[in-house]
Motif scaffolding. Structure first.
Motif, mmCIF file in Angstrom:
data_model
loop_
_atom_site.group_PDB
_atom_site.id
_atom_site.type_symbol
_atom_site.label_atom_id
_atom_site.label_comp_id
_atom_site.label_asym_id
_atom_site.label_seq_id
_atom_site.Cartn_x
_atom_site.Cartn_y
_atom_site.Cartn_z
ATOM 1 N N ARG A 193 52.899 57.915 26.432
ATOM 2 C CA ARG A 193 51.825 56.972 26.753
ATOM 3 C C ARG A 193 50.632 57.769 27.279
ATOM 4 O O ARG A 193 50.792 58.808 27.900
ATOM 5 C CB ARG A 193 52.273 55.963 27.823
ATOM 6 C CG ARG A 193 53.492 55.161 27.469
ATOM 7 C CD ARG A 193 53.239 53.873 26.772
ATOM 8 N NE ARG A 193 52.223 53.099 27.470
ATOM 9 C CZ ARG A 193 51.401 52.251 26.864
ATOM 10 N NH1 ARG A 193 51.486 52.062 25.586
ATOM 11 N NH2 ARG A 193 50.498 51.581 27.537
ATOM 12 N N GLY B 57 46.780 55.324 20.335
ATOM 13 C CA GLY B 57 47.360 54.082 20.850
ATOM 14 C C GLY B 57 46.502 53.472 21.944
ATOM 15 O O GLY B 57 46.260 52.254 21.958
ATOM 16 N N GLU C 238 44.621 49.889 22.003
ATOM 17 C CA GLU C 238 44.883 48.937 23.086
ATOM 18 C C GLU C 238 43.602 48.498 23.774
ATOM 19 O O GLU C 238 43.479 47.354 24.204
ATOM 20 C CB GLU C 238 45.841 49.544 24.111
ATOM 21 C CG GLU C 238 47.271 49.619 23.634
ATOM 22 C CD GLU C 238 48.172 50.373 24.605
ATOM 23 O OE1 GLU C 238 47.765 50.627 25.764
ATOM 24 O OE2 GLU C 238 49.294 50.722 24.182
ATOM 25 N N SER C 239 42.638 49.401 23.871
ATOM 26 C CA SER C 239 41.367 49.079 24.530
ATOM 27 C C SER C 239 40.358 48.497 23.535
ATOM 28 O O SER C 239 39.191 48.319 23.873
ATOM 29 C CB SER C 239 40.793 50.314 25.223
ATOM 30 O OG SER C 239 40.459 51.299 24.261
ATOM 31 N N ASP C 240 40.804 48.227 22.313
ATOM 32 C CA ASP C 240 39.990 47.573 21.278
ATOM 33 C C ASP C 240 38.810 48.427 20.817
ATOM 34 O O ASP C 240 37.803 47.912 20.374
ATOM 35 C CB ASP C 240 39.531 46.191 21.765
ATOM 36 C CG ASP C 240 39.266 45.233 20.618
ATOM 37 O OD1 ASP C 240 39.945 45.340 19.581
ATOM 38 O OD2 ASP C 240 38.360 44.383 20.753
#
Length: 101
Positions: free
Chosen positions: A17, A75, A79-81
């Motif tokens: 992550r 990723g 996730e943060s667009d």
């Protein structure tokens, strides 16, 4: 059922992550983002291909970045667009990413 048409079972390539990553002092998060964006287009492309292209740039620039770090950052960008992703981005050969319009 559940197998890809090629017979390959989709597998997670990395579980790293972004929160677990420590970048070397020689590269900032913004630098890494720019490098990733530079190898992407507005057309969906396999995440594995984007990681391979970004790794080639890292090698050309002599940056101590590995595939897992790139995968984790991609990723986080999805996730943060900031980019669009299709599929489970941890499965690099079975997901796709592209620049947002």
């Amino acid at each position: 059922m559940g197998k890809a048409p090629s017979g390959e079972i989709p597998a997670i390539s990395s579980t790293l992550r972004w929160e677990e990553v420590s970048l070397p002092d020689s590269i900032s998060e913004a630098d890494l983002d720019q490098l990733i964006f530079s190898v992407m287009t507005s057309r969906l492309q396999k995440t594995a291909m984007i990681i391979a292209r970004a790794m080639k740039r890292c090698e050309e620039l002599d940056l101590a970045i590995n595939e897992e770090i790139l995968g984790a950052r991609i990723g986080a960008l999805a996730e943060s667009d900031r980019i669009e992703g299709a599929g489970d981005l941890r499965k690099w050969r079975h997901s796709e990413v592209r620049l947002k319009d």
